[in-house]
Design an enzyme around this catalytic site. Structure first.
Site, PDB file in Angstrom:
ATOM      1  N   GLY A  31      43.161  43.051  16.900  1.00 27.33           N
ATOM      2  CA  GLY A  31      44.260  42.152  17.253  1.00 27.33           C
ATOM      3  C   GLY A  31      43.768  40.906  17.953  1.00 27.33           C
ATOM      4  O   GLY A  31      42.599  40.537  17.843  1.00 27.33           O
ATOM      5  N   HIS A  37      39.577  35.563  12.394  1.00 29.02           N
ATOM      6  CA  HIS A  37      40.259  36.634  11.653  1.00 29.02           C
ATOM      7  C   HIS A  37      41.016  36.053  10.454  1.00 29.02           C
ATOM      8  O   HIS A  37      41.039  36.642   9.376  1.00 29.02           O
ATOM      9  CB  HIS A  37      41.277  37.338  12.556  1.00 29.02           C
ATOM     10  N   ALA A 150      30.461  37.578  10.561  1.00 27.42           N
ATOM     11  CA  ALA A 150      29.013  37.592  10.810  1.00 27.42           C
ATOM     12  C   ALA A 150      28.675  37.419  12.289  1.00 27.42           C
ATOM     13  O   ALA A 150      27.535  37.639  12.686  1.00 27.42           O
ATOM     14  CB  ALA A 150      28.325  36.503   9.988  1.00 27.42           C
ATOM     15  N   LYS A 151      29.657  37.026  13.123  1.00 33.33           N
ATOM     16  CA  LYS A 151      29.363  36.920  14.570  1.00 33.33           C
ATOM     17  C   LYS A 151      28.867  38.269  15.100  1.00 33.33           C
ATOM     18  O   LYS A 151      27.952  38.329  15.892  1.00 33.33           O
ATOM     19  CB  LYS A 151      30.593  36.483  15.354  1.00 33.33           C
ATOM     20  N   ASP A 152      29.506  39.339  14.626  1.00 32.07           N
ATOM     21  CA  ASP A 152      29.093  40.688  15.042  1.00 32.07           C
ATOM     22  C   ASP A 152      28.064  41.193  14.035  1.00 32.07           C
ATOM     23  O   ASP A 152      28.308  42.156  13.291  1.00 32.07           O
ATOM     24  CB  ASP A 152      30.315  41.602  15.114  1.00 32.07           C
ATOM     25  N   SER A 188      38.071  36.821  20.399  1.00 31.00           N
ATOM     26  CA  SER A 188      39.270  37.126  21.194  1.00 31.00           C
ATOM     27  C   SER A 188      38.957  37.011  22.683  1.00 31.00           C
ATOM     28  O   SER A 188      39.829  36.749  23.497  1.00 31.00           O
ATOM     29  CB  SER A 188      39.759  38.534  20.877  1.00 31.00           C
ATOM     30  N   ARG A 189      37.687  37.211  23.032  1.00 33.25           N
ATOM     31  CA  ARG A 189      37.300  37.134  24.448  1.00 33.25           C
ATOM     32  C   ARG A 189      37.344  35.708  24.992  1.00 33.25           C
ATOM     33  O   ARG A 189      37.401  35.506  26.205  1.00 33.25           O
ATOM     34  CB  ARG A 189      35.887  37.692  24.653  1.00 33.25           C
TER      35      ARG A 189
HETATM   36  O1  PAF Z   1      35.069  43.870  15.181  1.00 34.03           O
HETATM   37  C1  PAF Z   1      36.078  44.459  15.625  1.00 34.03           C
HETATM   38  O2  PAF Z   1      37.096  43.872  15.901  1.00 34.03           O
HETATM   39  C2  PAF Z   1      36.008  45.971  15.846  1.00 34.03           C
HETATM   40  O3  PAF Z   1      34.743  46.366  16.223  1.00 34.03           O
HETATM   41  C3  PAF Z   1      36.490  46.773  14.631  1.00 34.03           C
HETATM   42  C4  PAF Z   1      35.598  46.556  13.410  1.00 34.03           C
HETATM   43  C5  PAF Z   1      37.926  46.384  14.275  1.00 34.03           C
HETATM   44  C6  PAF Z   1      36.472  48.273  14.951  1.00 34.03           C
HETATM   45  O4  PAF Z   1      37.299  48.571  16.035  1.00 34.03           O
END
Ligand code: PAF
Length: 293
Positions: A31, A37, A150-152, A188-189
């Site tokens: 969220g 997103h 790709a940030k994560d 989101s942070r």
């Molecule tokens: O990247 C995220 O927002 C979360 O790690 C995910 C993939 C939704 C799993 O909770």
């Protein structure tokens, strides 16, 4: 089509049953939707007949209770944004739906890809939490494609490993990092940064750009490139946790950059922990990492 919110796996299955047969795209989120997103949702929209968004703040991937409590929860606004992006279905389960009483299974991806970087700083329970919830979400939605930012970068590597190891029939699509006007990776942070901290955080993408420039000028020694980043991050308002250059596939440290390498960092700005990365060693940086200013 206007989107529908479903809260249980049973209702999700019923809603998706008549839509199977054509491609289903899935964007898992916690969220607090932002442009990053939305770019995943737009990609999913353009590549699939049906698009499912999940919104679930997954408690098992948070180390600190305070971090979980502070995580922004904005479901109504999220659904409105997602509708604008043209999605079909929102899966927004409760913690009890995802982890009912007696829940006792953990999906744990082993090895260097979870021991290092975020795994080292947040503890391996972080990726256990991510792998478990992503496995559950993929089994619930059974999409053809699932979209991640790709940030994560480490999360993408871990999810790909898990999907391959467990034989989950889904294509994992990684999309470029979405960046703000000054290059800060959207997260989101970021909403938890004060105006001052937000201004200081702009140093993070500048440090990555400096390393890209040094790389382009011929520097291939990971230690020297990491020093370029650390030098840029020298302000008392920023607390780097790690700055590492690792193999983009195995996430193992490398002695010299030959194949594409991942420059990854985690930095604390006040109470907020931010991560970012760029790929070094491929021609088309923009398409793999999003554009830095
Ligand atoms: O990247 C995220 O927002 C979360 O790690 C995910 C993939 C939704 C799993 O909770």
């Amino acid at each position: 089509m206007s989107s529908r919110i479903v809260r249980t796996v049973a209702d999700l299955r019923v809603a998706l049953a008549p839509l199977r047969g054509e491609a289903i795209g899935f964007v898992p989120t916690m969220g607090a939707l932002h442009e990053g997103h939305l770019s995943l949702l737009r990609a999913a929209r353009s590549e699939n007949a049906t698009v499912v968004l999940s919104i679930f703040v997954n408690p098992t991937q948070f180390g600190e209770a305070a971090d979980l409590a502070a995580y922004p929860r904005t479901e109504e606004a999220d659904v409105a944004l997602a509708e604008e992006a043209g999605i079909d279905l929102v899966f927004a389960p409760s913690p009890a739906e995802m982890y009912p009483a007696g829940f006792a299974t953990t999906v744990s991806v082993g090895g260097a890809i979870t021991d290092t970087l975020e795994g080292a700083f947040r503890g391996r329970s972080h990726f256990d939490g991510v792998a478990t919830v992503v496995a559950k979400l993929l089994l619930a939605v059974q999409p053809d494609r699932a979209y991640f930012g790709a940030k994560d970068a480490q999360q993408v590597v871990v999810v790909r490993r898990m999907v391959s190891d467990l034989g989950i029939p889904v294509e994992i699509v990684a999309r470029p990092t979405s960046r703000d006007h000054d290059g800060l990776a959207r997260s989101s942070r970021n909403t938890r940064l004060s105006a001052d901290e937000r201004a200081v955080a702009a140093v993070i993408p500048r440090s990555l750009r400096a390393a890209q420039d040094a790389f382009a000028s011929g520097i291939r020694d990971p230690n020297r490139l990491a020093s370029v980043v650390r030098d840029e991050l020298t302000t008392e308002r920023l607390e780097p946790e790690y700055v590492e250059i690792v193999d983009a596939g195995s996430l193992e440290p490398i002695a010299e950059i030959g194949a594409p390498a991942l420059l990854v960092l985690a930095v604390r700005v006040g109470q907020v922990r931010l991560i970012d990365n760029v790929i070094l060693g491929v021609d088309d940086l923009i398409s793999t990492t999003g554009s830095l200013p």
